[in-house]
Design an enzyme around this catalytic site. Structure first.
Site, PDB file in Angstrom:
ATOM      1  N   LYS A  55       0.805  -1.224   0.000  1.00 50.13           N
ATOM      2  CA  LYS A  55       0.000   0.000   0.000  1.00 50.13           C
ATOM      3  C   LYS A  55       0.836   1.271   0.000  1.00 50.13           C
ATOM      4  O   LYS A  55       0.362   2.322  -0.450  1.00 50.13           O
ATOM      5  CB  LYS A  55      -0.969  -0.007   1.191  1.00 50.13           C
ATOM      6  CG  LYS A  55      -2.058  -1.056   1.074  1.00 50.13           C
ATOM      7  CD  LYS A  55      -3.052  -0.966   2.225  1.00 50.13           C
ATOM      8  CE  LYS A  55      -4.130  -2.025   2.102  1.00 50.13           C
ATOM      9  NZ  LYS A  55      -5.160  -1.902   3.160  1.00 50.13           N
ATOM     10  N   ASN A  76      -4.735   2.025  -1.722  1.00 46.88           N
ATOM     11  CA  ASN A  76      -5.267   0.666  -1.862  1.00 46.88           C
ATOM     12  C   ASN A  76      -6.077   0.486  -3.146  1.00 46.88           C
ATOM     13  O   ASN A  76      -6.592  -0.600  -3.393  1.00 46.88           O
ATOM     14  CB  ASN A  76      -6.130   0.292  -0.650  1.00 46.88           C
ATOM     15  CG  ASN A  76      -7.530   0.849  -0.739  1.00 46.88           C
ATOM     16  OD1 ASN A  76      -7.730   2.042  -0.986  1.00 46.88           O
ATOM     17  ND2 ASN A  76      -8.530  -0.008  -0.552  1.00 46.88           N
ATOM     18  N   ASP A  92     -10.034   2.481   1.669  1.00 47.50           N
ATOM     19  CA  ASP A  92     -10.105   1.889   3.007  1.00 47.50           C
ATOM     20  C   ASP A  92     -10.746   2.861   3.989  1.00 47.50           C
ATOM     21  O   ASP A  92     -11.421   2.452   4.940  1.00 47.50           O
ATOM     22  CB  ASP A  92      -8.707   1.510   3.515  1.00 47.50           C
ATOM     23  CG  ASP A  92      -8.177   0.232   2.893  1.00 47.50           C
ATOM     24  OD1 ASP A  92      -8.997  -0.618   2.505  1.00 47.50           O
ATOM     25  OD2 ASP A  92      -6.943   0.083   2.802  1.00 47.50           O
ATOM     26  N   GLY A 116      -1.260  -1.945  16.146  1.00 50.68           N
ATOM     27  CA  GLY A 116      -0.598  -2.049  14.860  1.00 50.68           C
ATOM     28  C   GLY A 116      -0.194  -0.682  14.354  1.00 50.68           C
ATOM     29  O   GLY A 116      -0.795   0.330  14.723  1.00 50.68           O
TER      30      GLY A 116
END
Length: 256
Positions: A55, A76, A92, A116
């Site tokens: 990405k 994306n 997204d 994350g």
């Protein structure tokens, strides 16, 4: 021709989803890192979706980025223009907004933590900031905010998992222990396979509203399809396709 670009795509639902959304050909492009340059230089596609780990890697190949892709620093969806140039988008963002809507969750004035630190985490952070969350903390393995000092954020209202921890086939594990948090009022796991990760099962056991990433996957695909074809799709398609894909995957699991 359209499709999904990624390094490993053995369990992707994208072809099934796009089959519901449009009549165009959609395939999987499994490309090794060393072959990415050749793939994007040849440009034998009209448009592609992009997933892990490309990405950010595709950005230098794009002649232009949408405002949202530029804001997030992640692409994306790519369209190839008539002159062969590539334009990068980020759908997204639309997908994660859909998860908040489905959960009936307003993050305004609330603290959120994102598990994350990859491209998805940056996108989620952008959505939450745009929706006026009071604080958004990205938790990584080695950063300032990490899994060893999660106690500093036990007051988080919203927990969002963007890591692959708990994803098929490595199920039954969670990136965190929900008991370490005082009173979260929502949990989002962008994993969609399995439908119920351990994190979501733990949330359900505590009565915390939660949702998996399948509606996000469908919603971002719906927006990508609109970019591919130039034709708008009704938002009711998101619920319809989500239910169809969920039913198909349940049947696959039952058959074994």
């Amino acid at each position: 021709m359209y499709g999904l670009l990624g390094e490993k795509l053995p369990h992707s639902f994208s072809p099934q989803i796009h089959a519901y959304l449009g009549s165009y050909s959609y395939r999987l492009f499994e490309v090794k890192p060393e072959d990415l340059d050749a793939f994007l230089t040849k440009r034998n596609f009209d448009g592609i979706n992009v997933t892990i780990p490309y990405k950010k890697a595709v950005i230098p190949y794009c002649a232009a980025l949408s405002a949202r892709a530029r804001q997030i620093g992640s692409v994306n969806t790519i369209l190839r223009g008539e002159d062969g140039s590539l334009v990068g988008h980020n759908t997204d963002y639309d997908g994660f907004e859909t998860l908040l809507q489905k959960l009936h969750y307003n993050p305004a004035g609330k603290k959120a933590i994102i598990l994350g630190s990859g491209g998805s985490a940056v996108m989620v952070q952008a959505v939450l900031k745009d929706r006026h969350a009071s604080e958004v903390v990205i938790v990584s393995r080695t950063g300032e905010n990490n899994y060893q000092n999660l106690h500093l954020h036990s007051d988080a209202s919203l927990i969002v998992n963007t890591t692959p921890v708990g994803m098929y086939p490595h199920t039954g594990v969670s990136p965190i222990d929900l008991n370490d948090f005082a009173a979260p009022d929502a949990v989002i796991d962008i994993i969609y396979n399995p439908a119920n990760t351990k994190l979501l099962l733990d949330a359900q056991a505590r009565g915390i509203p939660c949702i998996n990433g399948l509606p996000m996957l469908v919603a971002q695909a719906k927006r990508a399809s609109e970019l591919f074809t130039g034709q708008s799709l009704d938002n009711t398609m998101i619920d319809y396709v989500t239910k169809c894909i969920a039913r198909q995957t349940q049947n696959i699991l039952l058959i074994g």
